[in-house]
Scaffold this active site. Structure first.
Site, PDB file in Angstrom:
ATOM      1  N   THR A  88       0.828  -1.214   0.000  1.00 59.36           N
ATOM      2  CA  THR A  88       0.000   0.000   0.000  1.00 59.36           C
ATOM      3  C   THR A  88       0.859   1.260   0.000  1.00 59.36           C
ATOM      4  O   THR A  88       0.464   2.284  -0.569  1.00 59.36           O
ATOM      5  CB  THR A  88      -0.958   0.016   1.200  1.00 59.36           C
ATOM      6  OG1 THR A  88      -0.216  -0.150   2.418  1.00 59.36           O
ATOM      7  CG2 THR A  88      -1.977  -1.103   1.088  1.00 59.36           C
ATOM      8  N   PHE A 116      -7.413  -4.943  -0.514  1.00 56.30           N
ATOM      9  CA  PHE A 116      -8.752  -5.440  -0.805  1.00 56.30           C
ATOM     10  C   PHE A 116      -9.789  -4.989   0.210  1.00 56.30           C
ATOM     11  O   PHE A 116     -10.977  -4.930  -0.111  1.00 56.30           O
ATOM     12  CB  PHE A 116      -8.739  -6.981  -0.828  1.00 56.30           C
ATOM     13  CG  PHE A 116      -7.967  -7.549  -1.978  1.00 56.30           C
ATOM     14  CD1 PHE A 116      -8.592  -7.846  -3.177  1.00 56.30           C
ATOM     15  CD2 PHE A 116      -6.603  -7.784  -1.873  1.00 56.30           C
ATOM     16  CE1 PHE A 116      -7.882  -8.373  -4.244  1.00 56.30           C
ATOM     17  CE2 PHE A 116      -5.888  -8.318  -2.933  1.00 56.30           C
ATOM     18  CZ  PHE A 116      -6.527  -8.610  -4.123  1.00 56.30           C
ATOM     19  N   ARG A 117      -9.366  -4.670   1.428  1.00 56.87           N
ATOM     20  CA  ARG A 117     -10.342  -4.490   2.494  1.00 56.87           C
ATOM     21  C   ARG A 117     -10.492  -3.057   2.997  1.00 56.87           C
ATOM     22  O   ARG A 117     -11.276  -2.807   3.901  1.00 56.87           O
ATOM     23  CB  ARG A 117      -9.994  -5.421   3.665  1.00 56.87           C
ATOM     24  CG  ARG A 117     -10.216  -6.878   3.287  1.00 56.87           C
ATOM     25  CD  ARG A 117      -9.777  -7.848   4.366  1.00 56.87           C
ATOM     26  NE  ARG A 117     -10.112  -9.193   3.965  1.00 56.87           N
ATOM     27  CZ  ARG A 117      -9.433  -9.931   3.102  1.00 56.87           C
ATOM     28  NH1 ARG A 117      -8.337  -9.437   2.560  1.00 56.87           N
ATOM     29  NH2 ARG A 117      -9.822 -11.148   2.776  1.00 56.87           N
ATOM     30  N   ILE A 159       0.225 -10.068  -6.141  1.00 57.36           N
ATOM     31  CA  ILE A 159       0.339 -10.370  -7.565  1.00 57.36           C
ATOM     32  C   ILE A 159       1.043  -9.241  -8.319  1.00 57.36           C
ATOM     33  O   ILE A 159       1.058  -9.226  -9.542  1.00 57.36           O
ATOM     34  CB  ILE A 159      -1.051 -10.613  -8.183  1.00 57.36           C
ATOM     35  CG1 ILE A 159      -1.938  -9.374  -8.044  1.00 57.36           C
ATOM     36  CG2 ILE A 159      -1.717 -11.838  -7.543  1.00 57.36           C
ATOM     37  CD1 ILE A 159      -3.263  -9.461  -8.787  1.00 57.36           C
ATOM     38  N   ASP A 160       1.647  -8.297  -7.581  1.00 52.72           N
ATOM     39  CA  ASP A 160       2.160  -7.074  -8.212  1.00 52.72           C
ATOM     40  C   ASP A 160       3.599  -7.173  -8.699  1.00 52.72           C
ATOM     41  O   ASP A 160       4.094  -6.268  -9.376  1.00 52.72           O
ATOM     42  CB  ASP A 160       2.011  -5.874  -7.271  1.00 52.72           C
ATOM     43  CG  ASP A 160       2.597  -6.121  -5.888  1.00 52.72           C
ATOM     44  OD1 ASP A 160       3.657  -6.775  -5.784  1.00 52.72           O
ATOM     45  OD2 ASP A 160       1.991  -5.665  -4.893  1.00 52.72           O
ATOM     46  N   HIS A 166      -0.606 -16.637  -5.204  1.00 52.45           N
ATOM     47  CA  HIS A 166      -1.774 -16.228  -5.977  1.00 52.45           C
ATOM     48  C   HIS A 166      -1.413 -15.782  -7.387  1.00 52.45           C
ATOM     49  O   HIS A 166      -2.178 -15.079  -8.039  1.00 52.45           O
ATOM     50  CB  HIS A 166      -2.524 -15.116  -5.233  1.00 52.45           C
ATOM     51  CG  HIS A 166      -3.077 -15.571  -3.913  1.00 52.45           C
ATOM     52  ND1 HIS A 166      -3.438 -14.694  -2.907  1.00 52.45           N
ATOM     53  CD2 HIS A 166      -3.326 -16.820  -3.420  1.00 52.45           C
ATOM     54  CE1 HIS A 166      -3.882 -15.381  -1.860  1.00 52.45           C
ATOM     55  NE2 HIS A 166      -3.818 -16.664  -2.150  1.00 52.45           N
ATOM     56  N   CYS A 209      -1.878 -21.263 -29.981  1.00 50.21           N
ATOM     57  CA  CYS A 209      -2.809 -22.391 -30.101  1.00 50.21           C
ATOM     58  C   CYS A 209      -4.273 -21.972 -30.190  1.00 50.21           C
ATOM     59  O   CYS A 209      -5.145 -22.829 -30.355  1.00 50.21           O
ATOM     60  CB  CYS A 209      -2.622 -23.353 -28.931  1.00 50.21           C
ATOM     61  SG  CYS A 209      -3.262 -22.721 -27.351  1.00 50.21           S
ATOM     62  N   ASN A 266       1.352  -5.932  11.158  1.00 51.20           N
ATOM     63  CA  ASN A 266       0.172  -5.576  10.380  1.00 51.20           C
ATOM     64  C   ASN A 266      -0.545  -4.429  11.078  1.00 51.20           C
ATOM     65  O   ASN A 266      -0.530  -4.340  12.304  1.00 51.20           O
ATOM     66  CB  ASN A 266      -0.769  -6.788  10.261  1.00 51.20           C
ATOM     67  CG  ASN A 266      -1.802  -6.620   9.165  1.00 51.20           C
ATOM     68  OD1 ASN A 266      -1.461  -6.332   8.016  1.00 51.20           O
ATOM     69  ND2 ASN A 266      -3.063  -6.800   9.498  1.00 51.20           N
TER      70      ASN A 266
END
Length: 251
Positions: free
Chosen positions: A32, A39-40, A107-108, A125, A161, A224
């Site tokens: 962040t 997400f939250r 995922i960054d 992920h 393909c 956290n």
């Protein structure tokens, strides 16, 4: 900075210095500071651009088109994101041999950009910085995919393909990556200090890894902003902003 936080940082430094093998575990909170939304948080853009469930993505061309639209909308929000103090601290710990690897829910790709080798980064992920074909597994870069998407307005297909292309992330309903989960279990079992940073520890099976490490004798540290379900079993819990806590590890 309060006296309590200074004491907690000093204990964190001591525990890392004494450890034989530290494994890092990161969630959205570590990114962040780089401008990547989590997400939250209230009114998170992820809530307005929710990932399409995997089964629907595979079954519906319209869903695939919408998924790519949401994907590029989110990419634009953090296009300029760069590794921050938390990422750089982990990179330094890996570079000096103190941290064996980083397991991430993110995922960054910012851990790799910070200098951590890909082979020492376990992405539970997946990775949103490129795409793969669901049929032949060929890797595709996003820039040409976006050009085609914006020109045609349709979801892209694999030029090798003709299969379905998807961002190389793990969507809801998609199987977890077997190799990544196996490696994460090995790391959690073998370490003597498991350092959780920026994860709410509510998404499973990833959130089971700190407990696995603890069960196998490792000490558990959780850094956290908010409380987590595993605070009660941790050896050290720090509720604070990540950058100021970890910047002491950045050369």
């Amino acid at each position: 900075m309060t006296d309590q936080l200074q004491d907690e940082i000093a204990k964190l430094q001591d525990m890392i210095a004494e450890a034989r093998a530290v494994v890092g575990f990161t969630g959205a909170g570590i990114s962040t500071e780089s401008g990547v939304p989590d997400f939250r948080s209230p009114d998170s853009p992820w809530m307005r651009n929710k990932p399409i469930p995997f089964d629907l993505f595979v079954a519906s061309p319209a869903a695939r088109q919408e998924a790519w639209r949401r994907k590029f909308t989110m990419d634009d929000l953090y296009r300029e994101a760069k590794p921050n103090r938390g990422h750089r601290a982990f990179a330094e710990l890996v570079a000096v041999g103190k941290m064996t690897a980083v397991i991430t829910q993110n995922i960054d790709g910012l851990h790799q950009e910070s200098g951590i080798p890909a082979e020492r980064t376990v992405e539970l992920h997946g990775n949103g910085t490129y795409a793969r074909c669901l049929e032949c597994n060929t890797r595709h870069e996003l820039a040409p995919i976006r050009t085609i998407f914006e020109q045609r307005g349709a979801a892209p297909v694999c030029e090798m393909c003709g299969g379905v292309l998807k961002s190389a992330t793990i969507s809801f309903g998609q199987a977890m990556p077997v190799d990544a989960m196996r490696k994460a279990h090995e790391l959690a079992t073998d370490c003597d200090l498991f350092l959780v940073v920026g994860s709410s520890l509510v998404v499973y099976p990833a959130a089971s890894l700190p407990l696995l490490a603890k069960k196998n004798g490792a000490k558990l540290i959780i850094l956290n902003r908010e409380k987590t379900p595993l605070d009660e079993v941790a050896d050290l819990v720090i509720h604070a902003e990540i950058g100021p806590v970890l910047e002491s590890f950045v050369r």
